[in-house]
Design an enzyme around this catalytic site. Structure first.
Site: not given
Ligand code: R5P
Length: 266
Positions: A172
């Site tokens: 990710k």
């Molecule tokens: C961050 O470390 C977290 O894993 C969040 O899940 C990630 O940032 C994704 O969320 P967002 O779309 O709010 O950035």
């Protein structure tokens, strides 16, 4: 890759589409009661029907998700830091045994490439992959980006490739200019985080551009649960990622739902 691991992966990236919409609600592990997640059970309940999986900590899963719902869980297992301290100083917070007990479909570990604790976080990932391979549990590497790092293709490409080399099954990261270079260099499927809340049309454009440039999908949080119409927004994200809709077509879904059920303020 063994049968169990492939079976779990296919719960997250559905083979029919080869794409995925992951709903990220793990922010509390370092941010506390994040806006939109003050009552995670309420937030999550209405969104789950439109998500392929839920990314969350074990605490949130236990308290906010009924076991009978059946949503695949991507369990965050790294953390131990807060916004008050150095975020890269993470440890593994949840054992593989507990992940299996929760029937997780994958576990997620952050890496901070270039960060103060780069080596420890890459070690966390590598050890988790070793355990994941032993038990048939896929590992999602989250490329966390420190404030001092630039989110460009050179940096993100470096972080994603290192995560893949250490054995992550999914990575990710963030969308950036020349994103295809990041995907092409990564060797395993890439999903994007949404990042800070931005206007809904812009978030849909981000999701659109990401899958156009080779992402397998999104692992999106704030741009969904902080939207004025979270259900409409996740439906629209899904339309872009999985149904091949344009940004304008998807945004119309948001506008239509807002017109039918304008956001209520307590
Ligand atoms: C961050 O470390 C977290 O894993 C969040 O899940 C990630 O940032 C994704 O969320 P967002 O779309 O709010 O950035």
């Amino acid at each position: 890759m063994d049968w169990g691991l492939r079976n779990r992966l296919s719960r997250i990236v559905r083979p029919e589409s080869g794409r995925t919409v992951m709903l990220a609600v793990d922010h509390g592990y370092f941010q506390g009661p994040t806006t939109g997640l003050e009552d995670p059970a309420g937030t999550v309940r209405s969104l789950l029907p439109y998500a392929d999986s839920l990314m969350a900590t074990r605490g949130l899963v236990r308290m906010s998700v009924e076991p009978s719902v059946g949503i695949p869980i991507v369990l965050r297992v790294s953390g131990g830091t807060s916004i008050l301290k150095e975020l890269s100083d993470e440890v593994i917070t949840t054992s593989m045994e507990d992940a299996i007990r929760l029937n997780a479909s994958a576990v997620a570990v952050s890496v901070f490439v270039g960060g103060e604790h780069e080596r420890e976080t890459l070690g966390n990932l590598a050890r988790t992959v070793d355990e994941g391979e032993r038990y048939g549990m896929p590992v999602l590497a989250v490329t966390a980006v420190g404030r001092e790092m630039s989110r460009d293709a050179r940096y993100l490409g470096l972080a994603c490739r290192i995560a893949a080399e250490l054995g992550a099954h999914l990575v990710k990261t963030y969308y950036c200019e020349d994103f295809r270079r990041v995907v092409d260099g990564c060797m395993v499927p890439v999903v994007i985080a949404g990042g800070k809340k931005i206007p809904e049309r812009d978030a849909l454009q981000l999701a659109y551009n990401a899958v156009r440039d080779g992402a397998t999908g999104v692992d999106m949080g704030r741009n969904i649960f902080q939207s004025e119409s979270p259900v409409a927004m996740i439906k629209a994200v899904r339309a872009v990622v999985k149904d091949g809709k344009t940004v304008e077509e998807a945004y119309r879904l948001v506008e239509q739902e807002k017109a039918v059920a304008p956001p209520t303020k307590d």
